[in-house]
Write a protein that holds these residues in place. Structure first.
Motif, PDB file in Angstrom:
ATOM      1  N   ASP A 192     -18.167 -25.177  -6.504  1.00 14.04           N
ATOM      2  CA  ASP A 192     -18.007 -24.085  -5.550  1.00 14.04           C
ATOM      3  C   ASP A 192     -18.302 -24.561  -4.126  1.00 14.04           C
ATOM      4  O   ASP A 192     -17.661 -24.121  -3.171  1.00 14.04           O
ATOM      5  CB  ASP A 192     -18.916 -22.910  -5.906  1.00 14.04           C
ATOM      6  N   GLY A 193     -19.275 -25.458  -3.973  1.00 10.86           N
ATOM      7  CA  GLY A 193     -19.582 -25.998  -2.657  1.00 10.86           C
ATOM      8  C   GLY A 193     -18.414 -26.754  -2.057  1.00 10.86           C
ATOM      9  O   GLY A 193     -18.084 -26.585  -0.883  1.00 10.86           O
ATOM     10  N   VAL A 194     -17.769 -27.591  -2.867  1.00  9.68           N
ATOM     11  CA  VAL A 194     -16.600 -28.343  -2.391  1.00  9.68           C
ATOM     12  C   VAL A 194     -15.487 -27.374  -1.993  1.00  9.68           C
ATOM     13  O   VAL A 194     -14.870 -27.518  -0.933  1.00  9.68           O
ATOM     14  CB  VAL A 194     -16.117 -29.343  -3.467  1.00  9.68           C
ATOM     15  N   ARG A 195     -15.236 -26.382  -2.833  1.00 12.85           N
ATOM     16  CA  ARG A 195     -14.179 -25.408  -2.548  1.00 12.85           C
ATOM     17  C   ARG A 195     -14.461 -24.653  -1.243  1.00 12.85           C
ATOM     18  O   ARG A 195     -13.581 -24.528  -0.386  1.00 12.85           O
ATOM     19  CB  ARG A 195     -14.043 -24.409  -3.702  1.00 12.85           C
ATOM     20  N   LEU A 196     -15.695 -24.188  -1.075  1.00 12.76           N
ATOM     21  CA  LEU A 196     -16.040 -23.457   0.153  1.00 12.76           C
ATOM     22  C   LEU A 196     -15.953 -24.351   1.386  1.00 12.76           C
ATOM     23  O   LEU A 196     -15.512 -23.910   2.449  1.00 12.76           O
ATOM     24  CB  LEU A 196     -17.440 -22.865   0.037  1.00 12.76           C
ATOM     25  N   ALA A 197     -16.373 -25.593   1.264  1.00  9.36           N
ATOM     26  CA  ALA A 197     -16.285 -26.519   2.400  1.00  9.36           C
ATOM     27  C   ALA A 197     -14.828 -26.720   2.818  1.00  9.36           C
ATOM     28  O   ALA A 197     -14.517 -26.754   4.012  1.00  9.36           O
ATOM     29  CB  ALA A 197     -16.939 -27.854   2.057  1.00  9.36           C
ATOM     30  N   LYS A 198     -13.933 -26.843   1.851  1.00  3.84           N
ATOM     31  CA  LYS A 198     -12.509 -27.016   2.156  1.00  3.84           C
ATOM     32  C   LYS A 198     -11.914 -25.756   2.774  1.00  3.84           C
ATOM     33  O   LYS A 198     -11.113 -25.832   3.699  1.00  3.84           O
ATOM     34  CB  LYS A 198     -11.742 -27.402   0.897  1.00  3.84           C
TER      35      LYS A 198
END
Length: 115
Positions: free
Chosen positions: A38-44
């Motif tokens: 979820d962190g990677v997705r939100l960062a993108k």
């Protein structure tokens, strides 16, 4: 930097609340994720000015998540600070060698006092 968006990736609700509340009190906007994925997705999706990344996360750990962020040209330049309870010297060396921009051991009150 006040007013900028900070992504907090933390699976412990109490730690997340502490960091979020202090950062928001200091004038920062925050978004939160409880897994590395979820962190990677939100960062993108949101392109925060900074990511505070726990290392021990469910599903995908913080080091793997950092690798995905660094592999993507859209998120490669976002500063990512490791926030972890792993405070041994060899842990810090491993975390910094993974490519984090900084390291903060828990508890993180000292870091928050500086913001």
């Amino acid at each position: 930097m006040a007013g900028e968006l900070i992504l907090i990736v933390e699976d412990n609700e109490k730690n997340l609340k502490l960091v979020r509340d202090v950062l928001q009190f200091k004038g920062y906007q925050t978004i939160e994720a409880s897994t590395g994925e979820d962190g990677v997705r939100l960062a993108k999706d949101r392109r925060p000015a900074l990511v505070l990344m726990d290392i021990q996360l469910p599903v995908m750990d913080g080091i793997t998540a950092l690798g995905q962020l660094r592999a993507d040209p859209a998120t490669r330049a976002i500063p990512v600070i490791a926030v972890t309870a792993s405070a041994m010297t060899q842990d810090r060396q491993k975390i910094m060698a993974a490519g984090f921009d900084g390291y903060q051991s828990k508890p993180i009150r000292a870091m928050l006092d500086r913001t």
